[in-house]
Design an enzyme around this catalytic site. Sequence first.
Site, short mmCIF file in Angstrom:
data_model
loop_
_atom_site.label_atom_id
_atom_site.label_comp_id
_atom_site.label_asym_id
_atom_site.label_seq_id
_atom_site.Cartn_x
_atom_site.Cartn_y
_atom_site.Cartn_z
N ARG A 5 -8.44 33.67 64.90
CA ARG A 5 -8.25 33.26 66.29
C ARG A 5 -8.65 34.37 67.25
NH1 ARG A 5 -3.17 29.30 67.88
NH2 ARG A 5 -4.58 27.69 68.61
N PRO A 43 7.55 25.29 66.42
CA PRO A 43 7.48 23.90 65.95
C PRO A 43 8.85 23.35 65.55
CG PRO A 43 6.77 25.41 64.23
CD PRO A 43 7.02 26.24 65.44
N ALA A 79 12.53 19.06 81.51
CA ALA A 79 11.32 18.57 82.19
C ALA A 79 10.47 17.76 81.20
CB ALA A 79 10.52 19.74 82.75
N ASN A 80 10.26 18.31 80.00
CA ASN A 80 9.45 17.57 79.02
C ASN A 80 10.14 16.28 78.60
OD1 ASN A 80 7.26 19.20 79.09
ND2 ASN A 80 7.48 20.03 77.03
N ALA A 84 1.04 3.18 80.92
CA ALA A 84 1.34 2.73 79.55
C ALA A 84 0.20 3.16 78.63
CB ALA A 84 1.51 1.22 79.54
N SER A 85 0.52 3.38 77.38
CA SER A 85 -0.50 3.83 76.43
C SER A 85 -0.04 3.49 75.02
CB SER A 85 -0.69 5.34 76.54
OG SER A 85 0.48 6.00 76.07
N GLY A 112 1.58 11.86 72.66
CA GLY A 112 1.39 12.76 71.53
C GLY A 112 1.36 14.18 72.04
N CYS A 116 4.00 19.09 72.08
CA CYS A 116 5.30 19.45 72.69
C CYS A 116 6.29 18.32 72.95
CB CYS A 116 5.03 20.22 73.97
SG CYS A 116 4.28 21.82 73.61
P1 NAD Z 1 -0.31 27.75 69.38
O1 NAD Z 1 0.07 27.32 68.02
O2 NAD Z 1 -1.59 27.28 69.98
O3 NAD Z 1 -0.36 29.35 69.44
C1 NAD Z 1 0.67 30.16 68.96
C2 NAD Z 1 0.05 31.45 68.44
O4 NAD Z 1 1.11 32.34 68.10
C3 NAD Z 1 -0.79 31.29 67.17
O5 NAD Z 1 -2.10 31.77 67.40
C4 NAD Z 1 -0.04 32.10 66.10
O6 NAD Z 1 -0.90 32.75 65.19
C5 NAD Z 1 0.70 33.11 66.96
N1 NAD Z 1 1.87 33.69 66.30
C6 NAD Z 1 2.88 33.04 65.68
N2 NAD Z 1 3.78 33.93 65.22
C7 NAD Z 1 3.30 35.17 65.54
C8 NAD Z 1 3.80 36.49 65.34
N3 NAD Z 1 4.96 36.71 64.74
N4 NAD Z 1 3.06 37.53 65.80
C9 NAD Z 1 1.88 37.31 66.43
N5 NAD Z 1 1.37 36.08 66.65
C10 NAD Z 1 2.08 35.02 66.22
O7 NAD Z 1 0.93 27.37 70.33
P2 NAD Z 1 0.86 27.00 71.89
O8 NAD Z 1 0.40 25.61 72.08
O9 NAD Z 1 0.17 28.11 72.60
O10 NAD Z 1 2.42 27.01 72.25
C11 NAD Z 1 3.15 28.21 72.32
C12 NAD Z 1 4.50 27.90 72.94
O11 NAD Z 1 4.33 27.44 74.29
C13 NAD Z 1 5.30 26.81 72.23
O12 NAD Z 1 6.67 27.14 72.28
C14 NAD Z 1 5.04 25.57 73.08
O13 NAD Z 1 6.10 24.65 73.01
C15 NAD Z 1 4.95 26.16 74.47
N6 NAD Z 1 4.12 25.39 75.42
C16 NAD Z 1 2.92 24.88 75.00
C17 NAD Z 1 2.12 24.21 75.93
C18 NAD Z 1 0.79 23.62 75.53
O14 NAD Z 1 0.19 22.96 76.36
N7 NAD Z 1 0.30 23.82 74.32
C19 NAD Z 1 2.53 24.09 77.26
C20 NAD Z 1 3.75 24.65 77.64
C21 NAD Z 1 4.54 25.32 76.70
C1 UGA Z 2 3.05 18.22 78.61
C2 UGA Z 2 3.64 18.37 80.02
O1 UGA Z 2 2.96 17.48 80.91
C3 UGA Z 2 3.50 19.81 80.51
O2 UGA Z 2 4.14 19.95 81.77
C4 UGA Z 2 4.15 20.75 79.48
O3 UGA Z 2 3.99 22.09 79.89
C5 UGA Z 2 3.50 20.54 78.13
O4 UGA Z 2 3.66 19.14 77.74
C6 UGA Z 2 4.13 21.36 77.05
O5 UGA Z 2 5.27 21.76 77.16
O6 UGA Z 2 3.40 21.53 76.08
P1 UGA Z 2 0.62 17.92 77.62
O7 UGA Z 2 1.32 17.58 76.35
O8 UGA Z 2 -0.49 18.91 77.58
O9 UGA Z 2 1.66 18.47 78.70
O10 UGA Z 2 -0.02 16.61 78.21
P2 UGA Z 2 0.47 15.40 79.13
O11 UGA Z 2 -0.54 15.17 80.16
O12 UGA Z 2 1.86 15.56 79.57
O13 UGA Z 2 0.37 14.19 78.11
C7 UGA Z 2 1.22 14.11 76.98
C8 UGA Z 2 1.04 12.76 76.32
O14 UGA Z 2 1.55 11.72 77.14
C9 UGA Z 2 -0.42 12.40 76.03
O15 UGA Z 2 -0.49 11.79 74.77
C10 UGA Z 2 -0.77 11.41 77.13
O16 UGA Z 2 -1.79 10.52 76.78
C11 UGA Z 2 0.56 10.70 77.30
N1 UGA Z 2 0.74 10.08 78.64
C12 UGA Z 2 0.79 10.86 79.75
C13 UGA Z 2 0.90 8.71 78.73
O17 UGA Z 2 0.88 8.00 77.71
N2 UGA Z 2 1.10 8.15 79.97
C14 UGA Z 2 1.15 8.90 81.10
O18 UGA Z 2 1.35 8.32 82.20
C15 UGA Z 2 0.99 10.29 80.99
#
Ligand code: NAD
Ligand code: UGA
Length: 467
Positions: A49, A100, A229-230, A274-275, A279, A282
């Site tokens: 990565r 996770p 919020a989620n 609706a969808s 997925g 999060c």
């Molecule tokens: P991700 O899986 O894409 O990335 C996590 C990274 O952390 C990986 O590259 C992994 O190798 C690294 N990692 C894990 N353990 C480690 C360690 N001990 N030392 C160093 N590196 C380590 O995850 P993500 O989607 O970036 O999500 C991270 C967090 O943010 C989660 O808690 C998620 O719920 C939250 N979050 C994600 C989103 C999103 O849109 N993906 C949005 C808001 C919040």
């Molecule tokens: C979501 C939240 O919107 C973010 O605020 C948050 O930070 C993030 O999760 C997180 O914690 O990871 P994300 O999962 O990237 O963001 O995408 P969204 O746009 O929220 O969509 C999530 C799912 O809901 C998708 O499968 C989308 O197709 C579905 N969706 C969204 C619907 O089916 N209907 C809607 O009206 C909106």
Amino acid sequence: MVNIGVSFPPKVTHICCIGAGYVGGPTSAVMAAQCPDIRFTVADTDSARIAAWNSSNLPVYEKGLDDLVKMQRSVNLFFTTDVDSAIRQAEMILIAVNTPTKTRGVGSGKAADLRNVEMCVRRIATVAETDKVVVERSTVPCGTGQMVAGILDEFAKPGVQFHVLSNPEFMSEGSAIANLLHPDRVIIGAHGTSQWAQGLLRAVYEQWVPRDRILTMDLWSAELSKLAANAMLAQRISSINAISAVCEAAGASVKSVADGVGSDRRIGRDFLDASVGFGGSCFHKDVASLVWLSQSLNLPEVAEYWSQVLAMNSFQISRFARTVSQTVVGGLEDKRIACLGFAYKSGTGDSRNTPAAEVCRYLLDEGAHLAVYDPKVPDQHIRDRMEELGCDLSQVSVCASAEEAADGAQAVVVLTAWKQFLALDWEIVYGSMAKPAYVFDGQLMLEPETMRRLGYHFYQIGHPRSP
Ligand code: NAD
Ligand code: UGA
């Protein structure tokens, strides 16, 4: 108790982000661009990565991200596998590792697995030689700050002081850069003795976020705000999906109902589409985490309430897949079915927890041969996701275009709302398909009248069926 410290520079000059994923990479790139005086080091144990972040082929697809990284990399943005050095050099450490759902033991299937957070915190405590502000960016259950502070306290080198903050991330994939540049709000949570550190992080954000959008609160409230919020966003989708089933049974249109309901300013129109189901990495895990938290706090009715959001999502996914198998004349055995879209939503190449994989599993169980196309999800990820669900991959082909997938298919199933599917020449597609030709629109993208005029048997979630 964590040590209480006062010996700290008035301004942050070096921030380390542990975790170079969907959050860590884009967050650091945006912060680096907005804060030229701060050096950002993104550290991860995954060397592939980090190599990708240091190449022209970034591991995360987000609009605008390539340009930002190109602009800041080696200026004030660095990617490394040397986690220890990154920790030592920084005054502030953001923890953005994945959290996770637990897959075994107590809380399996619901509780957040905090091993990665724990490992990071142990590392920080063991390696740090000077005082640090430690910031939870990962989504964690309410109360995690106590575990973090406890570990730091236990393993700290003599005289080293830590200050724990919660700064949850609210960005959505596909619009991450815009969300990070113009956030609705930034939340910074702290407990009494670390409140001064709140000011330090606030000063970083104030370089580009208006002051009134930066909310400070206690640590537990900050942690819980993220889960809540989620959960509420997911709840809106499950609510409109529940209504979509009523619409189909009653002959109403869910789009019209969503417009009618959403035009009430108190409700709003956002997140009422609706969808086939929600997925992504999060929503499911965070609602499940809230269910587990409620159970752990001896609030079974609250846990049951939130678990229904997940139950409705599973119902919607299987309801859609069942409609496909029960509508195609003669069933799906040995029929070619084109699945258009595999990402959990458009605008991202992410397929984690995508409803598309579950629909595919159902269709394969019914004996279908699947031709899958997604413009952004790598072929291998499509196969990996299906394999995780125990699918027989011998009946799956991954195609290079939507047209190729639809060629000879009995039905097209739209699973992700990619705009390019709107622009398809559906007349030509119709000509290439087996007859009768079906389209099942799981994303409310296509125009029913046009599709039916072209000859399709057309089904759309939340709408009356073909006459
Ligand atoms: P991700 O899986 O894409 O990335 C996590 C990274 O952390 C990986 O590259 C992994 O190798 C690294 N990692 C894990 N353990 C480690 C360690 N001990 N030392 C160093 N590196 C380590 O995850 P993500 O989607 O970036 O999500 C991270 C967090 O943010 C989660 O808690 C998620 O719920 C939250 N979050 C994600 C989103 C999103 O849109 N993906 C949005 C808001 C919040
Ligand atoms: C979501 C939240 O919107 C973010 O605020 C948050 O930070 C993030 O999760 C997180 O914690 O990871 P994300 O999962 O990237 O963001 O995408 P969204 O746009 O929220 O969509 C999530 C799912 O809901 C998708 O499968 C989308 O197709 C579905 N969706 C969204 C619907 O089916 N209907 C809607 O009206 C909106």
